[in-house]
Design a protein around this motif. Structure first.
Motif, PDB file in Angstrom:
ATOM      1  N   GLU A   1       0.852  -1.177   0.000  1.00 48.46           N
ATOM      2  CA  GLU A   1       0.000   0.000   0.000  1.00 48.46           C
ATOM      3  C   GLU A   1       0.898   1.242   0.000  1.00 48.46           C
ATOM      4  O   GLU A   1       1.803   1.358   0.826  1.00 48.46           O
ATOM      5  CB  GLU A   1      -0.888   0.039   1.242  1.00 48.46           C
ATOM      6  CG  GLU A   1      -1.730   1.305   1.335  1.00 48.46           C
ATOM      7  CD  GLU A   1      -2.472   1.439   2.658  1.00 48.46           C
ATOM      8  OE1 GLU A   1      -3.275   2.383   2.790  1.00 48.46           O
ATOM      9  OE2 GLU A   1      -2.230   0.610   3.567  1.00 48.46           O
ATOM     10  N   VAL A   2       0.663   2.147  -0.954  1.00 44.82           N
ATOM     11  CA  VAL A   2       1.417   3.394  -1.029  1.00 44.82           C
ATOM     12  C   VAL A   2       0.498   4.521  -0.580  1.00 44.82           C
ATOM     13  O   VAL A   2      -0.476   4.859  -1.258  1.00 44.82           O
ATOM     14  CB  VAL A   2       1.931   3.664  -2.457  1.00 44.82           C
ATOM     15  CG1 VAL A   2       2.733   4.962  -2.493  1.00 44.82           C
ATOM     16  CG2 VAL A   2       2.782   2.504  -2.960  1.00 44.82           C
ATOM     17  N   ILE A   3       0.811   5.113   0.574  1.00 46.76           N
ATOM     18  CA  ILE A   3      -0.032   6.162   1.143  1.00 46.76           C
ATOM     19  C   ILE A   3       0.463   7.526   0.654  1.00 46.76           C
ATOM     20  O   ILE A   3       1.590   7.929   0.935  1.00 46.76           O
ATOM     21  CB  ILE A   3      -0.005   6.109   2.684  1.00 46.76           C
ATOM     22  CG1 ILE A   3      -0.435   4.719   3.167  1.00 46.76           C
ATOM     23  CG2 ILE A   3      -0.919   7.182   3.266  1.00 46.76           C
ATOM     24  CD1 ILE A   3      -0.265   4.522   4.667  1.00 46.76           C
ATOM     25  N   LEU A   4      -0.391   8.228  -0.099  1.00 49.31           N
ATOM     26  CA  LEU A   4      -0.016   9.510  -0.697  1.00 49.31           C
ATOM     27  C   LEU A   4      -0.491  10.718   0.100  1.00 49.31           C
ATOM     28  O   LEU A   4       0.021  11.831  -0.086  1.00 49.31           O
ATOM     29  CB  LEU A   4      -0.577   9.625  -2.118  1.00 49.31           C
ATOM     30  CG  LEU A   4      -0.114   8.571  -3.128  1.00 49.31           C
ATOM     31  CD1 LEU A   4      -0.811   8.802  -4.462  1.00 49.31           C
ATOM     32  CD2 LEU A   4       1.388   8.600  -3.300  1.00 49.31           C
ATOM     33  N   GLY A   5      -1.461  10.545   0.966  1.00 47.59           N
ATOM     34  CA  GLY A   5      -1.989  11.682   1.703  1.00 47.59           C
ATOM     35  C   GLY A   5      -2.996  12.461   0.883  1.00 47.59           C
ATOM     36  O   GLY A   5      -3.719  11.884   0.062  1.00 47.59           O
ATOM     37  N   ASP A   6      -3.024  13.784   1.035  1.00 45.79           N
ATOM     38  CA  ASP A   6      -4.063  14.585   0.382  1.00 45.79           C
ATOM     39  C   ASP A   6      -3.534  15.711  -0.504  1.00 45.79           C
ATOM     40  O   ASP A   6      -4.285  16.612  -0.883  1.00 45.79           O
ATOM     41  CB  ASP A   6      -5.006  15.162   1.439  1.00 45.79           C
ATOM     42  CG  ASP A   6      -4.280  16.041   2.461  1.00 45.79           C
ATOM     43  OD1 ASP A   6      -3.070  16.285   2.285  1.00 45.79           O
ATOM     44  OD2 ASP A   6      -4.929  16.471   3.436  1.00 45.79           O
ATOM     45  N   SER A   7      -2.236  15.675  -0.834  1.00 46.14           N
ATOM     46  CA  SER A   7      -1.698  16.729  -1.706  1.00 46.14           C
ATOM     47  C   SER A   7      -0.313  16.323  -2.224  1.00 46.14           C
ATOM     48  O   SER A   7       0.254  15.316  -1.796  1.00 46.14           O
ATOM     49  CB  SER A   7      -1.601  18.062  -0.947  1.00 46.14           C
ATOM     50  OG  SER A   7      -0.714  17.927   0.157  1.00 46.14           O
TER      51      SER A   7
END
Length: 247
Positions: free
Chosen positions: A196-202
């Motif tokens: 899982e690659v967590i990118l966040g919100d920006s």
């Protein structure tokens, strides 16, 4: 009276000639411009048969001139996933249709049917087959019974579609195809196999640019290891990233 009769005799042949000409012109239009073939160019996810059936779904479509006028002069209705629909004549009996389809941002699975949407969240295409390169999107909460082609998916906060569009654009730029995309609670995550690659919100572009080399390195250090790659706080000035193997 004689002058009137003479005038009528002169006018009558002209009228007959005009009528004959109009009859011949009508016969040419009906017979010569009869639709016998439709050629489709530019369609990818719409099949040629689908576009052909769309054009022919009109009793007057037996005439090629009518079809061309309908789409070029009268702004005829086009499928929801089509951006432009240009109609021309290859010859009097052959219609050429040049299709430019709308770009798909993602799709949602609704009871085994895939509903694709564009950058604005508008549902544009429904199919039981997958379209290559379009990410599956999870985490969108809406009433599936209210989803309609040509209308926005009825989510509570449609600003999420801009994030999905930005992520989708960067994925295409770097030739990456995740198994799925999650946008739960405003944070975007991508799934590549067991990672899982967590990118966040920006800041999606700079983060997505790093995914391919990082995944390659992870495969060397942690082969076949599931876990989460944390990029939510990554910037162009970051020196390292954090990978947390699953317990």
């Amino acid at each position: 009276m004689k002058k009137k009769n003479t005038r009528k005799r002169k006018i009558l042949p002209v009228i007959l000639l005009v009528l004959v000409f109009l009859m011949i012109a009508a016969a040419v239009i009906v017979l010569l411009f009869r639709t016998r073939e439709i050629e489709v160019e530019g369609s990818t996810y719409y099949s040629e048969n689908t576009i052909t059936a769309w054009v022919q779904n009109d009793k007057l479509a037996v005439n090629t001139l009518y079809v061309m006028a309908k789409y070029e002069l009268l702004d005829g209705e086009v499928p929801s996933g089509v951006e432009s629909f240009q109609v021309s004549l290859k010859n009097p009996w052959t219609i050429r249709v040049e299709v430019k389809e709308k770009e798909m941002t993602g799709y949602v699975d609704i009871d085994g049917t895939y509903l694709y949407f564009d950058e604005n969240g508008t549902a544009i295409f429904r199919s039981k087959r997958l379209v290559d390169g379009v990410p599956r999107v999870e985490g969108l909460s809406f009433d599936a019974s209210k989803a309609e082609l040509g209308k926005k998916l009825p989510v509570e906060d449609d600003s999420i579609f801009k994030d999905i569009a930005d992520v989708s654009q960067s994925l295409k730029e770097y030739s990456l195809t995740p198994d799925r995309l999650s946008c739960a609670e405003g944070s975007v995550s991508l799934y590549f196999g067991v990672v899982e690659v967590i990118l966040g919100d920006s800041g999606y572009d700079v983060k997505i640019r790093q995914i391919e080399p990082i995944l390659a390195k992870l495969n060397e250090l942690y082969p076949n290891t599931s876990g989460a790659l944390h990029l939510e706080n990554y910037t162009s000035e970051s020196d390292s990233v954090r990978f947390v193997p699953a317990k």
